[in-house]
Motif scaffolding. Structure first.
Motif, PDB file in Angstrom:
ATOM      1  N   GLN A  79       0.633 -39.505  -2.706  1.00 48.47           N
ATOM      2  CA  GLN A  79       1.113 -38.677  -3.991  1.00 48.47           C
ATOM      3  C   GLN A  79       2.272 -37.921  -3.414  1.00 48.47           C
ATOM      4  O   GLN A  79       2.300 -37.327  -2.443  1.00 48.47           O
ATOM      5  CB  GLN A  79      -0.096 -37.783  -4.458  1.00 48.47           C
ATOM      6  N   VAL A  80       3.196 -37.534  -4.455  1.00 50.29           N
ATOM      7  CA  VAL A  80       4.454 -36.517  -3.974  1.00 50.29           C
ATOM      8  C   VAL A  80       4.319 -35.586  -5.383  1.00 50.29           C
ATOM      9  O   VAL A  80       4.316 -36.083  -6.680  1.00 50.29           O
ATOM     10  CB  VAL A  80       5.599 -37.115  -4.044  1.00 50.29           C
ATOM     11  N   GLN A  81       4.092 -34.322  -5.133  1.00 49.55           N
ATOM     12  CA  GLN A  81       4.408 -33.373  -6.122  1.00 49.55           C
ATOM     13  C   GLN A  81       5.876 -32.558  -6.191  1.00 49.55           C
ATOM     14  O   GLN A  81       6.559 -32.617  -5.132  1.00 49.55           O
ATOM     15  CB  GLN A  81       3.298 -32.264  -5.854  1.00 49.55           C
ATOM     16  N   LEU A  82       6.336 -32.485  -7.237  1.00 46.26           N
ATOM     17  CA  LEU A  82       7.754 -32.070  -7.500  1.00 46.26           C
ATOM     18  C   LEU A  82       7.749 -30.991  -8.245  1.00 46.26           C
ATOM     19  O   LEU A  82       6.833 -30.640  -9.264  1.00 46.26           O
ATOM     20  CB  LEU A  82       8.608 -33.036  -8.009  1.00 46.26           C
ATOM     21  N   VAL A  83       8.362 -29.793  -8.094  1.00 42.92           N
ATOM     22  CA  VAL A  83       8.658 -28.515  -8.820  1.00 42.92           C
ATOM     23  C   VAL A  83      10.090 -28.266  -8.788  1.00 42.92           C
ATOM     24  O   VAL A  83      10.566 -28.127  -7.837  1.00 42.92           O
ATOM     25  CB  VAL A  83       7.888 -27.432  -8.149  1.00 42.92           C
ATOM     26  N   GLU A  84      10.867 -27.884 -10.286  1.00 41.69           N
ATOM     27  CA  GLU A  84      11.991 -27.924 -10.248  1.00 41.69           C
ATOM     28  C   GLU A  84      11.849 -25.953 -10.490  1.00 41.69           C
ATOM     29  O   GLU A  84      11.045 -25.543 -10.882  1.00 41.69           O
ATOM     30  CB  GLU A  84      12.496 -28.234 -11.590  1.00 41.69           C
ATOM     31  N   SER A  85      13.235 -25.435 -10.272  1.00 44.23           N
ATOM     32  CA  SER A  85      13.634 -24.173 -10.492  1.00 44.23           C
ATOM     33  C   SER A  85      14.918 -23.981 -10.727  1.00 44.23           C
ATOM     34  O   SER A  85      15.754 -24.958 -10.269  1.00 44.23           O
ATOM     35  CB  SER A  85      12.881 -23.175  -9.435  1.00 44.23           C
ATOM     36  N   GLY A  86      15.380 -22.612 -11.386  1.00 48.90           N
ATOM     37  CA  GLY A  86      16.689 -22.509 -11.266  1.00 48.90           C
ATOM     38  C   GLY A  86      17.406 -22.548 -12.592  1.00 48.90           C
ATOM     39  O   GLY A  86      18.482 -22.425 -12.941  1.00 48.90           O
ATOM     40  N   GLY A  87      16.717 -22.935 -13.615  1.00 45.66           N
ATOM     41  CA  GLY A  87      17.193 -23.211 -14.763  1.00 45.66           C
ATOM     42  C   GLY A  87      17.034 -21.768 -15.628  1.00 45.66           C
ATOM     43  O   GLY A  87      16.703 -20.826 -15.024  1.00 45.66           O
ATOM     44  N   GLY A  88      17.653 -21.831 -16.742  1.00 43.40           N
ATOM     45  CA  GLY A  88      18.201 -20.680 -17.608  1.00 43.40           C
ATOM     46  C   GLY A  88      19.137 -20.657 -18.501  1.00 43.40           C
ATOM     47  O   GLY A  88      19.544 -21.746 -18.789  1.00 43.40           O
ATOM     48  N   LEU A  89      19.487 -19.516 -18.875  1.00 46.74           N
ATOM     49  CA  LEU A  89      20.661 -19.431 -20.143  1.00 46.74           C
ATOM     50  C   LEU A  89      22.127 -19.089 -19.384  1.00 46.74           C
ATOM     51  O   LEU A  89      22.244 -18.187 -18.658  1.00 46.74           O
ATOM     52  CB  LEU A  89      20.312 -18.384 -21.016  1.00 46.74           C
ATOM     53  N   VAL A  90      23.060 -19.857 -19.619  1.00 39.97           N
ATOM     54  CA  VAL A  90      24.387 -19.545 -19.045  1.00 39.97           C
ATOM     55  C   VAL A  90      25.612 -19.820 -20.291  1.00 39.97           C
ATOM     56  O   VAL A  90      25.286 -20.807 -20.950  1.00 39.97           O
ATOM     57  CB  VAL A  90      24.720 -20.521 -17.838  1.00 39.97           C
ATOM     58  N   GLN A  91      26.444 -19.215 -20.213  1.00 38.84           N
ATOM     59  CA  GLN A  91      27.765 -19.325 -20.960  1.00 38.84           C
ATOM     60  C   GLN A  91      28.557 -20.648 -20.506  1.00 38.84           C
ATOM     61  O   GLN A  91      28.481 -21.161 -19.387  1.00 38.84           O
ATOM     62  CB  GLN A  91      28.568 -18.292 -20.991  1.00 38.84           C
ATOM     63  N   ALA A  92      28.976 -21.323 -21.600  1.00 36.84           N
ATOM     64  CA  ALA A  92      29.969 -22.464 -21.292  1.00 36.84           C
ATOM     65  C   ALA A  92      31.065 -22.093 -20.389  1.00 36.84           C
ATOM     66  O   ALA A  92      31.498 -21.104 -20.362  1.00 36.84           O
ATOM     67  CB  ALA A  92      30.612 -22.871 -22.726  1.00 36.84           C
ATOM     68  N   GLY A  93      31.263 -22.957 -19.425  1.00 40.19           N
ATOM     69  CA  GLY A  93      32.200 -22.568 -18.416  1.00 40.19           C
ATOM     70  C   GLY A  93      31.470 -22.170 -17.127  1.00 40.19           C
ATOM     71  O   GLY A  93      32.251 -22.291 -15.910  1.00 40.19           O
ATOM     72  N   ALA A 121       9.771 -30.603  -3.007  1.00 37.55           N
ATOM     73  CA  ALA A 121       8.681 -31.912  -2.863  1.00 37.55           C
ATOM     74  C   ALA A 121       7.700 -31.498  -1.890  1.00 37.55           C
ATOM     75  O   ALA A 121       7.885 -30.979  -0.987  1.00 37.55           O
ATOM     76  CB  ALA A 121       9.498 -33.258  -2.586  1.00 37.55           C
ATOM     77  N   SER A 122       6.491 -31.936  -2.284  1.00 37.11           N
ATOM     78  CA  SER A 122       5.401 -31.820  -1.213  1.00 37.11           C
ATOM     79  C   SER A 122       4.560 -33.016  -1.239  1.00 37.11           C
ATOM     80  O   SER A 122       4.584 -33.936  -2.325  1.00 37.11           O
ATOM     81  CB  SER A 122       4.642 -30.643  -1.534  1.00 37.11           C
ATOM     82  N   GLY A 123       3.593 -33.422  -0.178  1.00 41.28           N
ATOM     83  CA  GLY A 123       2.844 -34.365  -0.366  1.00 41.28           C
ATOM     84  C   GLY A 123       3.456 -35.402   0.572  1.00 41.28           C
ATOM     85  O   GLY A 123       3.852 -35.062   1.663  1.00 41.28           O
ATOM     86  N   ARG A 124       3.409 -36.588   0.155  1.00 42.46           N
ATOM     87  CA  ARG A 124       3.892 -37.898   1.091  1.00 42.46           C
ATOM     88  C   ARG A 124       5.544 -37.830   1.000  1.00 42.46           C
ATOM     89  O   ARG A 124       5.909 -38.811   0.539  1.00 42.46           O
ATOM     90  CB  ARG A 124       3.289 -39.007   0.560  1.00 42.46           C
ATOM     91  N   THR A 125       6.146 -36.787   1.511  1.00 41.41           N
ATOM     92  CA  THR A 125       7.419 -36.504   1.539  1.00 41.41           C
ATOM     93  C   THR A 125       8.276 -37.572   2.401  1.00 41.41           C
ATOM     94  O   THR A 125       9.385 -38.048   2.300  1.00 41.41           O
ATOM     95  CB  THR A 125       8.059 -35.159   1.523  1.00 41.41           C
ATOM     96  N   GLY A 126       7.258 -38.118   3.464  1.00 45.89           N
ATOM     97  CA  GLY A 126       7.897 -38.907   4.395  1.00 45.89           C
ATOM     98  C   GLY A 126       8.098 -40.417   3.783  1.00 45.89           C
ATOM     99  O   GLY A 126       8.874 -41.303   4.316  1.00 45.89           O
ATOM    100  N   SER A 127       7.724 -40.687   2.574  1.00 44.30           N
ATOM    101  CA  SER A 127       7.566 -42.031   1.890  1.00 44.30           C
ATOM    102  C   SER A 127       8.823 -41.953   0.818  1.00 44.30           C
ATOM    103  O   SER A 127       8.939 -43.110   0.215  1.00 44.30           O
ATOM    104  CB  SER A 127       6.367 -42.382   1.327  1.00 44.30           C
ATOM    105  N   ILE A 128       9.565 -40.882   0.681  1.00 46.55           N
ATOM    106  CA  ILE A 128      10.518 -40.510  -0.152  1.00 46.55           C
ATOM    107  C   ILE A 128      11.720 -41.696   0.000  1.00 46.55           C
ATOM    108  O   ILE A 128      12.254 -41.595   1.135  1.00 46.55           O
ATOM    109  CB  ILE A 128      10.941 -39.367  -0.562  1.00 46.55           C
TER     110      ILE A 128
END
Length: 131
Positions: free
Chosen positions: A1-15, A24-31
């Protein structure tokens, strides 16, 4: 199993710019590969970019070439990033990272752009670009 978590999204103006992270966590050696996909309301999931975890070679979707850059933390080897520059309102979507673990045999480059090829997915992070 591999667990993934995203971050960094938000609201931004064009340009503007945003940097997304995927941890990633878990079986990262298998990626074998990691990818970013996005999905806007009422639209199909779209390939953004992927990276071969072993070679470091990256594959980009046509709509983001020259604006987005994928990179990874070579020291940790469990995080990778999506630097998004020159953002447009049409970049608004939920961005999800995905992981493909061990494969057998050779694959073609267009395989990296197929969402069904990936084994694990993060929950996603919202990116909103205002005009």
């Amino acid at each position: 199993q591999v667990q993934l978590v995203e971050s960094g999204g938000g609201l931004v103006q064009a340009g503007g710019s945003l940097r997304l992270s995927c941890a990633a966590s878990g079986r990262t050696g298998s990626i074998y590969a990691m990818g970013w996909f996005r999905q806007a309301p009422g639209k199909e999931r779209e390939f953004v970019v992927a990276i071969n975890w072993r070679s470091g070679y990256a594959y980009y979707g046509d709509s983001v070439k020259g604006r987005f850059t994928i990179s990874r933390d070579n020291a940790k080897n469990t995080e990778f990033y999506l630097q998004m520059n020159s953002l447009k309102p049409e970049d608004t979507a939920v961005y999800s990272c995905a992981a493909k673990i061990n494969i057998v045999g050779r694959i073609s480059s267009d395989t990296y752009g197929r969402a069904t090829w990936y084994d694990y997915w993060g929950p996603g992070t919202q990116v909103t670009v205002s005009s």
